[in-house]
Design a protein around this motif. Structure first.
Motif, short mmCIF file in Angstrom:
data_model
loop_
_atom_site.label_atom_id
_atom_site.label_comp_id
_atom_site.label_asym_id
_atom_site.label_seq_id
_atom_site.Cartn_x
_atom_site.Cartn_y
_atom_site.Cartn_z
N ARG A 1 -4.10 -2.31 -0.28
CA ARG A 1 -3.88 -2.77 1.10
C ARG A 1 -5.21 -3.17 1.75
NH1 ARG A 1 0.70 -4.51 2.08
NH2 ARG A 1 2.47 -3.13 2.17
N THR A 2 -6.21 -2.34 1.55
CA THR A 2 -7.53 -2.61 2.13
C THR A 2 -8.08 -3.94 1.59
OG1 THR A 2 -7.98 -0.26 2.40
CG2 THR A 2 -9.90 -1.72 2.31
N GLU B 1 -6.31 -6.38 0.53
CA GLU B 1 -5.49 -7.44 1.13
C GLU B 1 -6.03 -7.81 2.52
OE1 GLU B 1 -1.51 -6.13 1.98
OE2 GLU B 1 -0.90 -8.07 2.81
N MET B 2 -6.30 -6.81 3.34
CA MET B 2 -6.76 -7.07 4.72
C MET B 2 -8.16 -7.69 4.72
SD MET B 2 -4.10 -6.21 6.16
CE MET B 2 -2.69 -5.36 5.44
N ASP C 1 -9.51 -9.59 2.38
CA ASP C 1 -9.61 -10.78 1.51
C ASP C 1 -10.53 -10.54 0.32
OD1 ASP C 1 -7.94 -12.29 3.20
OD2 ASP C 1 -9.63 -12.84 4.48
#
Ligand SMILES: Nc1ncnc2c1ncn2[C@@H]1O[C@H](COP(=O)(O)OP(=O)(O)OP(=O)(O)O)[C@@H](O)[C@H]1O
Ligand SMILES: [Mg+2]
Lengths: 114, 143
Positions: free
Chosen positions: A58-59, A61-62, A64
């Motif tokens: 998730r990290t 993803e946020m 990039d």
């Protein structure tokens, strides 16, 4: 450096998103604390971490992030792979320590963020 | 445009779902990627804080042509000393939260850094309210 060459150099195992191995990596950042990772602003960044759970992906993803190296033989699970595929993040498993891979990456010219 | 998301305290499997959906929406709207990153990093930190420190919460995201306004409202213990909580490195995260990779005490400062406007208020024993604004035509320097 191309991610493909980088993985060959360090001796890592690509777990998913092999189709993105032609990406260029310029910087690496090593941390097990996700809020630390979330402060980093630069591009073409690779994360080195011993934290293997869904929030690691998730990290990425946020932020990039292009790729994650999981050190100390931490295994990637199915949920992590699914999320990484959805977001085109290359996941790499690595048997050695964070210090070892940091040294390897440094010697092939990957730069620290600061 | 208005979107609402629910967050469950203690749920580290789904924490981040709201931020992920907002990221997809902003991409579809062709928002600049640097601005998207600031929005979703701030939102994700707020979302994880509800999962980590509160019982449950609601996220409201409002998008117009000028700015993105995010309101996070939770039911939870609240924050007794906001100035202290805003200091980098201050954390009361539980061992379970730390095991998930959080508890650096960087979340709130990080939200502030990524916002053009940031408001926080809290009532002990009731809950915490955050308001994050990111301007779409923002020229904010990299922090
Ligand atoms: N929604 C909330 N409800 C109750 N307390 C909160 C809330 N958000 C933050 N806090 C308190 O403020 C402290 C600092 O929050 P901050 O997000 O900066 O760090 P953290 O969540 O502890 O760690 P990190 O965000 O770096 O993973 C928390 O440890 C907690 O005590
Ligand atoms: Mg936090």
């Amino acid at each position: 450096m191309r991610l493909k060459n980088l993985v060959e150099n360090i001796g890592g195992r690509v777990v998913c998103c092999e189709e993105y191995l032609d990406r260029e990596i310029e910087y690496a950042y090593a941390s097990d604390l996700m809020s630390d990772v979330l402060t980093v602003k630069c591009e073409n960044l690779l994360l080195i971490t011993g934290l293997a759970n869904i929030q690691t992906v998730r990290t990425a993803e946020m932020s990039d992030l292009q790729a994650i190296i999981f050190v100390r033989n931490k295994r990637v699970n199915e949920d992590m792979i699914r999320l990484a595929q959805e977001n085109c993040i290359v996941l790499i498993e690595y048997p050695g320590t964070m210090f070892r891979v940091s040294g390897q990456l440094s010697s092939i010219g990957i730069k620290p963020v600061y | 445009m208005n979107f609402e998301f629910k967050v469950q305290g203690g749920d580290f499997v789904r924490a981040g779902n709201a931020s992920s959906q907002v990221k997809k929406i902003l991409k579809q709207l062709n928002v600049d990627s640097a601005i998207i990153k600031r929005v979703v990093v701030a939102l994700y930190e707020g979302e994880v804080n509800i999962a980590a420190h509160a019982f449950n919460g609601i996220i409201n995201v409002e998008i117009d042509t000028e700015r993105i306004l995010i309101k996070l409202d939770d039911n939870g213990p609240g924050i007794p000393d906001i100035d202290l909580a805003m200091q980098p490195g201050y954390s009361t995260a539980s061992p379970i939260v730390r095991e998930m990779g959080f508890g650096a005490g960087m979340g709130l400062p990080n939200i502030k850094n990524n916002s053009d406007d940031f408001k926080i208020s809290s009532v002990v024993g009731k809950g915490t309210h955050l308001e994050i604004t990111v301007n779409l035509k923002s020229t904010k320097e990299e922090v």
